[in-house]
Design an enzyme around this catalytic site. Structure first.
Site, short mmCIF file in Angstrom:
data_model
loop_
_atom_site.label_atom_id
_atom_site.label_comp_id
_atom_site.label_asym_id
_atom_site.label_seq_id
_atom_site.Cartn_x
_atom_site.Cartn_y
_atom_site.Cartn_z
N GLY A 1 0.78 -1.24 0.00
CA GLY A 1 0.00 0.00 0.00
C GLY A 1 0.81 1.28 0.00
O GLY A 1 0.29 2.33 0.37
N ASN B 1 1.67 2.98 -2.56
CA ASN B 1 1.04 3.91 -3.51
C ASN B 1 -0.25 4.48 -2.94
O ASN B 1 -0.56 5.65 -3.15
CB ASN B 1 0.79 3.22 -4.85
CG ASN B 1 2.04 3.16 -5.69
OD1 ASN B 1 2.45 4.16 -6.27
ND2 ASN B 1 2.69 2.01 -5.71
N LYS C 1 -16.44 -13.85 -9.64
CA LYS C 1 -15.85 -12.51 -9.69
C LYS C 1 -16.95 -11.47 -9.88
O LYS C 1 -16.93 -10.41 -9.28
CB LYS C 1 -14.86 -12.44 -10.86
CG LYS C 1 -14.22 -11.08 -11.01
CD LYS C 1 -13.17 -11.05 -12.09
CE LYS C 1 -11.95 -11.81 -11.70
NZ LYS C 1 -10.72 -11.36 -12.36
N ARG D 1 -5.43 -8.28 -9.07
CA ARG D 1 -6.48 -9.10 -9.68
C ARG D 1 -6.84 -8.53 -11.03
O ARG D 1 -6.83 -7.31 -11.20
CB ARG D 1 -7.76 -9.03 -8.86
CG ARG D 1 -7.75 -9.95 -7.79
CD ARG D 1 -8.96 -10.05 -6.94
NE ARG D 1 -8.49 -10.88 -5.89
CZ ARG D 1 -8.42 -12.20 -5.97
NH1 ARG D 1 -8.92 -12.83 -6.99
NH2 ARG D 1 -7.89 -12.89 -5.00
N ILE E 1 -9.32 -7.23 -13.56
CA ILE E 1 -10.65 -6.62 -13.41
C ILE E 1 -11.64 -7.33 -14.34
O ILE E 1 -11.34 -7.60 -15.51
CB ILE E 1 -10.57 -5.11 -13.74
CG1 ILE E 1 -9.63 -4.41 -12.75
CG2 ILE E 1 -11.95 -4.47 -13.73
CD1 ILE E 1 -10.05 -4.42 -11.31
N ASN F 1 -4.85 2.48 -13.58
CA ASN F 1 -3.95 1.51 -12.94
C ASN F 1 -2.52 2.01 -13.02
O ASN F 1 -2.14 2.71 -13.95
CB ASN F 1 -4.05 0.17 -13.69
CG ASN F 1 -3.15 -0.90 -13.11
OD1 ASN F 1 -3.13 -1.14 -11.90
ND2 ASN F 1 -2.37 -1.56 -13.96
N HIS G 1 1.44 0.78 -13.28
CA HIS G 1 2.24 -0.39 -13.67
C HIS G 1 3.72 -0.01 -13.62
O HIS G 1 4.12 1.02 -14.16
CB HIS G 1 1.85 -0.85 -15.08
CG HIS G 1 2.56 -2.09 -15.48
ND1 HIS G 1 2.25 -3.34 -14.94
CD2 HIS G 1 3.60 -2.30 -16.31
CE1 HIS G 1 3.07 -4.24 -15.46
NE2 HIS G 1 3.90 -3.64 -16.28
C1 GRF Z 1 3.58 -1.22 -7.41
O1 GRF Z 1 4.88 -1.41 -7.89
C2 GRF Z 1 2.60 -1.14 -8.54
O2 GRF Z 1 3.12 -0.54 -9.69
C3 GRF Z 1 2.29 -2.59 -8.81
O3 GRF Z 1 2.23 -3.17 -7.52
C4 GRF Z 1 3.09 -2.45 -6.64
C5 GRF Z 1 2.29 -2.08 -5.44
O4 GRF Z 1 3.08 -1.54 -4.40
N1 GRF Z 1 1.09 -2.71 -9.59
P1 GRF Z 1 2.40 -0.88 -3.14
O5 GRF Z 1 1.42 -1.89 -2.56
O6 GRF Z 1 1.68 0.37 -3.58
O7 GRF Z 1 3.51 -0.58 -2.19
#
Ligand code: GRF
Length: 191
Positions: A13, A15, A67, A93, A95, A109, A111
């Site tokens: 978490g 991000n 789902k 997951r 979507i 999203n 990435h």
């Molecule tokens: C990030 O690197 C994101 O790009 C990827 O999963 C990771 C999640 O990290 N999809 P966090 O849970 O936000 O620390």
């Protein structure tokens, strides 16, 4: 409240926290995280949400028949809160149709690679093993293809070293800047 968002995450978490900090600092203007959605009871993101006083919706996909069923439960909740943008921040997951149909064009999203290179769940490792010299981060719209929707923002992370942990830290640092910036951009274009 002008902009209501939900953040989906499955694990650490960081991000989620970067977005929460950006909201709290006023960087995103009149914006609020209405809900943190997590498919993994026990994930650290739940602690982070509590610390930021953000409500959580934690569920076990196994408790649902399909789902579509758990996505319907999530989308109903988001609708009741007036959420207009879903931010997938490490939600591990794929979507499904229910969320795609109900939140098309309103779901983004993050990435950890420069798409369309290195899609999938192990992008940093894949790029590292390939030996690229320019890594990066992408924020994109979500559609039926995994990591396939229209790109909103990208930032390159040049790295020629040999230490994957150092590389990961650099990429995460870039993510934490780029995601709030992309949310801001999304709302600017919505006007
Ligand atoms: C990030 O690197 C994101 O790009 C990827 O999963 C990771 C999640 O990290 N999809 P966090 O849970 O936000 O620390």
């Amino acid at each position: 409240m002008k902009h209501r968002i939900a953040v989906f995450a499955s694990g650490n978490g960081s991000n989620f926290e970067a977005i929460a900090n950006a909201v709290e600092s006023g960087e995103l203007g009149d914006c609020r995280i209405m809900l943190c959605v997590c498919d993994k009871p026990g994930a650290y993101v739940i602690e982070r949400a509590k610390r930021h006083n953000i409500d959580t919706l934690v569920f076990k996909p196994r408790d649902f028949e399909s789902k579509r069923d758990f996505e319907k439960m999530i989308a109903d909740k988001l609708d009741s809160l007036g959420v207009e943008l879903i931010c997938l921040a490490g939600y591990m997951r794929i979507i499904g149709e229910e969320l795609l149909e109900r939140y098309r064009g309103r779901m983004i999203n993050i990435h950890p690679a420069l798409l369309p290179a290195f899609p999938g769940a192990h992008a940093i490792k894949d790029a590292f093993e390939y030996g690229v010299k320019v890594y990066g981060v992408t924020i994109h719209h979500v559609n039926e293809e995994v990591d396939g929707g229209k790109i909103i923002a990208q930032e390159a992370v040049p790295y020629s070293g040999n230490d994957i942990e150092e590389l990961e830290a650099m990429i995460h640092k870039t993510e934490h800047k780029l995601f709030p910036a992309a949310i801001k951009e999304f709302f600017k274009n919505e006007k």
